[in-house]
Structure formats: structure tokens, C-alpha cells
Design a protein around this motif. Structure first.
Motif, PDB file in Angstrom:
ATOM      1  N   THR A 292      30.480  67.740  47.893  1.00  0.00           N
ATOM      2  CA  THR A 292      31.433  68.663  47.274  1.00  0.00           C
ATOM      3  C   THR A 292      30.945  70.112  47.264  1.00  0.00           C
ATOM      4  OG1 THR A 292      30.542  68.149  45.084  1.00  0.00           O
ATOM      5  CG2 THR A 292      32.445  66.877  45.821  1.00  0.00           C
ATOM      6  N   GLY A 293      29.936  70.438  48.066  1.00  0.00           N
ATOM      7  CA  GLY A 293      29.539  71.818  48.245  1.00  0.00           C
ATOM      8  C   GLY A 293      28.314  72.249  47.463  1.00  0.00           C
ATOM      9  N   ASP A 294      27.920  73.523  47.655  1.00  0.00           N
ATOM     10  CA  ASP A 294      26.609  74.023  47.254  1.00  0.00           C
ATOM     11  C   ASP A 294      25.560  73.107  47.852  1.00  0.00           C
ATOM     12  OD1 ASP A 294      27.612  76.216  46.009  1.00  0.00           O
ATOM     13  OD2 ASP A 294      26.948  75.692  43.992  1.00  0.00           O
ATOM     14  N   ASN A 295      25.592  73.079  49.178  1.00  0.00           N
ATOM     15  CA  ASN A 295      24.754  72.167  49.942  1.00  0.00           C
ATOM     16  C   ASN A 295      23.308  72.627  50.038  1.00  0.00           C
ATOM     17  OD1 ASN A 295      27.195  70.695  50.589  1.00  0.00           O
ATOM     18  ND2 ASN A 295      27.633  72.287  52.094  1.00  0.00           N
ATOM     19  N   PHE A 296      23.085  73.948  49.969  1.00  0.00           N
ATOM     20  CA  PHE A 296      21.726  74.483  50.107  1.00  0.00           C
ATOM     21  C   PHE A 296      21.522  75.642  49.126  1.00  0.00           C
ATOM     22  CE2 PHE A 296      23.102  72.739  54.169  1.00  0.00           C
ATOM     23  CZ  PHE A 296      22.113  71.794  54.388  1.00  0.00           C
ATOM     24  N   TYR A 297      20.535  75.459  48.253  1.00  0.00           N
ATOM     25  CA  TYR A 297      20.236  76.467  47.227  1.00  0.00           C
ATOM     26  C   TYR A 297      19.063  77.324  47.648  1.00  0.00           C
ATOM     27  CZ  TYR A 297      23.366  74.400  43.801  1.00  0.00           C
ATOM     28  OH  TYR A 297      24.494  73.974  43.134  1.00  0.00           O
TER      29      TYR A 297
ATOM     30  N   VAL B 132      32.098  70.298  52.270  1.00  0.00           N
ATOM     31  CA  VAL B 132      32.747  71.595  52.126  1.00  0.00           C
ATOM     32  C   VAL B 132      31.703  72.623  51.701  1.00  0.00           C
ATOM     33  CG1 VAL B 132      35.058  70.747  51.598  1.00  0.00           C
ATOM     34  CG2 VAL B 132      33.410  71.043  49.757  1.00  0.00           C
ATOM     35  N   LEU B 133      32.063  73.883  51.821  1.00  0.00           N
ATOM     36  CA  LEU B 133      31.178  74.966  51.400  1.00  0.00           C
ATOM     37  C   LEU B 133      31.358  75.251  49.909  1.00  0.00           C
ATOM     38  CD1 LEU B 133      31.786  77.481  54.329  1.00  0.00           C
ATOM     39  CD2 LEU B 133      29.749  76.050  53.996  1.00  0.00           C
ATOM     40  N   GLY B 134      30.257  75.590  49.246  1.00  0.00           N
ATOM     41  CA  GLY B 134      30.306  76.057  47.866  1.00  0.00           C
ATOM     42  C   GLY B 134      29.977  77.532  47.803  1.00  0.00           C
TER      43      GLY B 134
ATOM     44  N   ASP C  47      38.660  74.726  51.132  1.00  0.00           N
ATOM     45  CA  ASP C  47      37.633  75.749  50.933  1.00  0.00           C
ATOM     46  C   ASP C  47      38.022  76.601  49.729  1.00  0.00           C
ATOM     47  OD1 ASP C  47      35.516  77.509  51.325  1.00  0.00           O
ATOM     48  OD2 ASP C  47      36.583  78.678  52.842  1.00  0.00           O
ATOM     49  N   THR C  48      37.421  76.334  48.568  1.00  0.00           N
ATOM     50  CA  THR C  48      37.886  76.975  47.332  1.00  0.00           C
ATOM     51  C   THR C  48      37.177  78.279  46.993  1.00  0.00           C
ATOM     52  OG1 THR C  48      36.338  75.664  46.001  1.00  0.00           O
ATOM     53  CG2 THR C  48      38.546  74.755  46.324  1.00  0.00           C
ATOM     54  N   THR C  49      36.031  78.552  47.586  1.00  0.00           N
ATOM     55  CA  THR C  49      35.270  79.754  47.203  1.00  0.00           C
ATOM     56  C   THR C  49      36.081  81.041  47.366  1.00  0.00           C
ATOM     57  OG1 THR C  49      33.172  78.664  47.692  1.00  0.00           O
ATOM     58  CG2 THR C  49      33.145  81.062  47.574  1.00  0.00           C
ATOM     59  N   PRO C  50      36.810  81.242  48.478  1.00  0.00           N
ATOM     60  CA  PRO C  50      37.592  82.482  48.600  1.00  0.00           C
ATOM     61  C   PRO C  50      38.696  82.623  47.565  1.00  0.00           C
ATOM     62  CG  PRO C  50      37.233  81.490  50.751  1.00  0.00           C
ATOM     63  CD  PRO C  50      36.819  80.471  49.738  1.00  0.00           C
ATOM     64  N   PHE C  51      39.050  81.555  46.878  1.00  0.00           N
ATOM     65  CA  PHE C  51      40.079  81.648  45.834  1.00  0.00           C
ATOM     66  C   PHE C  51      39.584  82.460  44.634  1.00  0.00           C
ATOM     67  CE2 PHE C  51      41.927  78.285  48.227  1.00  0.00           C
ATOM     68  CZ  PHE C  51      43.240  78.129  47.828  1.00  0.00           C
TER      69      PHE C  51
END
Length: 338
Positions: free
Chosen positions: A87-92, A124-126, A168-172
Motif C-alpha cells: 500500500t505504498g511508502d515502499n522505501f524510507y 503503489v507509490l506513497g 495513485d493518491t499522493t498527488p491528491f
């Protein structure tokens, strides 16, 4: 010769030029229903489907990421899972620096090593992924490094009895553009935020309307409803939720809040399921909103399993020790927790 060529052009009826121009325009004009890339994933021979859901994980095995991965492997084997959803935030903390960033292997390939997890991962991207080279995570180069990896902005997995719509929710989220708090975001592909959001909504709405799947599942990074650290995402409540309600979506699955959570929708049968506990958790703060619709909340590390048949769904939340904390049993037209 020159005269012959001129005569040839003038002999072509003007209507033909208009027809050619119209055909070109139709070919170039985007068809919203076709813009979302589709990936077919078969069910088991008995027609059932099972998968795991985990989010907010990529920390080179630290903050109990490796322990969660180990239990995912154990449960994955028990359930004979078909794939994994991230569900995203794949790499911190700041995504990947590029296609050759060693963190990809250190936080993914070398952590999720169990045999049962050697299945397709749909991701997905976070917002943290956008702080790095977002394009790198979408690159086919990473799929050559580890064939399991498939990350796109928005796409559809057609798993026969279920269609899973990734958004892709980040641009929202407006604040990432207006108040970045010192962070930089990779907006290279987002030329116009408003246009991007409009097209994302149109694509999703068109695909949902056409879907005939028994189960409709939408996956995004940000929560629509949550009592966790981040709480509701106002932009998604305003823009995305009405589309889900109008198209009989069964589950909305997200990460972002580092917890496990289940909230019911008071205005529809949608169940909001948060699985963002793949590594660092224990935020310790809980918001007062959504309390009356809250069915389950766990402020700690873990993941979620999903088992589907044509008529029934069983969703289980697990902690870092692989202990089942909560089960949601759902049937078409009826949702209940036990």
C-alpha cells in the motif's frame, strides 16, 4: 512534374482530408477506460483467491520489518497466497535515489525471502516514495532486478472474481505541493495537479462502472477514514469517496497510518482497511474522529490477509508475532466483524 504533383493534391477531395484528420484525432484522444493498464491474475483451481496486504515497510529490515516479513512468509504458506499488495511508502525515508539504488534489494529482495512470498507484488507509490526518484520505482529495470516487483501509479489487477483498482493518491494531497515542510517531491510526471486528479478519477469511475467482478477493491496509499496519526485525507473524502460509494466498492485498502485498522462507512457497505504497519509503528496518538464507526484499531506492526470466494471474504489482521488479532467476515450484501 511539379505541375502533376500539384494537380494530384488538388484532385483529393477536401472531405478526405477531414476524414484523415478526424481519424488521427480519435487515435490520439485518450480513452479513459483504456488508460489504466490491466494485469490478469488467475484464481486458484477452485475459483478462490488469497493475498497479503502490507504497507510502509522499506527500512532495510529494521523496526521489525524483518520480523513482519517472517510472519508474512509463514501465513503466506498456510494460505497458499496468490500475490502480495503493497500500500505504498515502499522505501524510507526518501524513496529511491535511482534504478541502481542498493536500498531496493536491501529493503525488498533481501527481506521478503520466504518461499511463499516469491509471488507477484503489486505496489503503489506513497508520499515518501515521491520524495525520491518516483520514476525509478516504476521502471522495468527494477523488474529485471527482482521479477516480483510491479509498481505503477494507477492500474488494475483483474483476478477474475475480484478486480483490484490501484490509485495513485499522493498527488491528491494539496499540502505536498503548497507546504512541503522542507521535503522535495518528484512531480516530473504531474504537469497539472488538477488535470492529473481529474483524469485519475475519470479513469477509476469508468473502470468501476464497467466492472462485473464479484468483489471490487480499491487500493491507495492514503487513508480515506482513519483514527490514526494522519487521520482522514480530506481530498480523498471529497473526491474519491463518492466514486467508491456510487459504484458499490467493497473494500478500500490503504497504508500511510502505521497501524492496522478497520472502519465501516455509515453511508455505504464500503469497509476501510488500513495495513500500514510493515515496519515502524507505535505512534501513540489516536484521533477522536470516526470512533463510532471504528471496528478495530491496533497501534503496532503487522499485516493483513485476504481470502475471497465468489460469495464470501475473510480478512485477518496479524501482529508482528503472526498472531491473528481480528477477523472480518463479509458476504455479498452483508459485512460483519467477529
Amino acid at each position: 512534374m511539379a505541375g502533376d504533383a500539384t494537380a494530384g493534391r488538388s484532385a483529393t477531395p477536401p472531405c478526405c482530408f477531414l476524414l484523415i484528420l478526424l481519424c488521427c484525432c480519435l487515435r490520439l484522444a485518450p480513452n479513459n477506460a483504456e488508460e489504466l493498464q490491466r494485469f490478469n491474475h488467475p484464481t486458484k483451481p477452485d475459483g478462490s483467491l488469497s493475498f497479503l496486504v502490507v504497507g510502509d515497510w522499506g527500512r532495510r529490515g529494521l523496526f521489525n520489518q524483518s520480523q513482519v516479513a517472517s510472519q508474512m512468509g509463514r501465513i503466506g504458506e498456510q494460505l497458499d497466497i496468490d500475490f502480495v499488495i503493497s500500500t505504498g511508502d515502499n522505501f524510507y525515508d526518501n524513496g529511491l535515489t535511482g534504478e541502481d539504488d542498493p536500498e531496493f534489494e536491501e529493503s525488498f529482495t533481501k527481506v521478503y525471502t520466504a518461499q511463499s512470498l516469491q509471488k507477484q507484488w503489486y505496489s503503489v507509490l506513497g508520499n515518501h516514495d515521491y520524495r525520491g526518484d518516483a520514476e525509478a520505482q516504476l521502471s522495468p529495470v527494477l523488474r529485471q532486478t527482482d521479477w516480483r516487483w510491479l509498481c505503477l501509479r494507477s492500474f488494475i489487477v483483474n483476478a477474475e472474481l475480484a478486480e483490484i483498482f490501484f490509485v495513485d493518491t499522493t498527488p491528491f494531497v494539496r499540502s505536498y505541493f503548497t507546504d512541503s515542510k522542507g521535503h522535495t517531491y518528484d512531480w516530473r510526471a504531474i504537469k497539472s495537479r488538477k488535470a492529473y486528479i481529474r483524469e485519475a478519477i475519470e479513469d477509476l469511475e469508468s473502470a468501476l462502472t464497467e466492472s462485473i467482478a464479484s468483489w471490487k477493491i480499491v487500493v491507495g496509499h492514503h487513508s480515506i477514514r482513519s483514527i490514526g496519526h494522519h487521520g482522514d485525507t480530506e481530498e480523498l473524502v471529497k473526491l474519491l469517496l463518492p466514486v467508491l460509494q456510487a459504484n458499490s466498492v467493497d473494500f478500500y485498502m490503504n497504508g500511510h497510518d502505521h497501524c492496522l485498522e478497520h472502519i465501516s462507512d455509515k453511508d455505504s457497505s464500503i469497509q476501510f482497511l488500513t495495513s500500514g504497519a510493515g515496519s515502524k509503528a507505535w505512534r501513540g496518538d489516536i484521533k477522536d474522529v470516526n470512533r463510532k464507526d471504528l471496528r478495530f484499531f491496533y497501534d503496532g506492526q503487522g499485516f493483513m490477509s485476504v481470502q475471497l470466494s465468489q460469495a464470501d471474504a475473510e480478512i485477518v489482521f496479524y501482529n508482528v508475532f503472526g498472531e491473528a488479532l481480528r477477523t472480518l467476515n463479509a458476504s455479498k450484501g452483508l459485512h460483519q466483524s467477529i
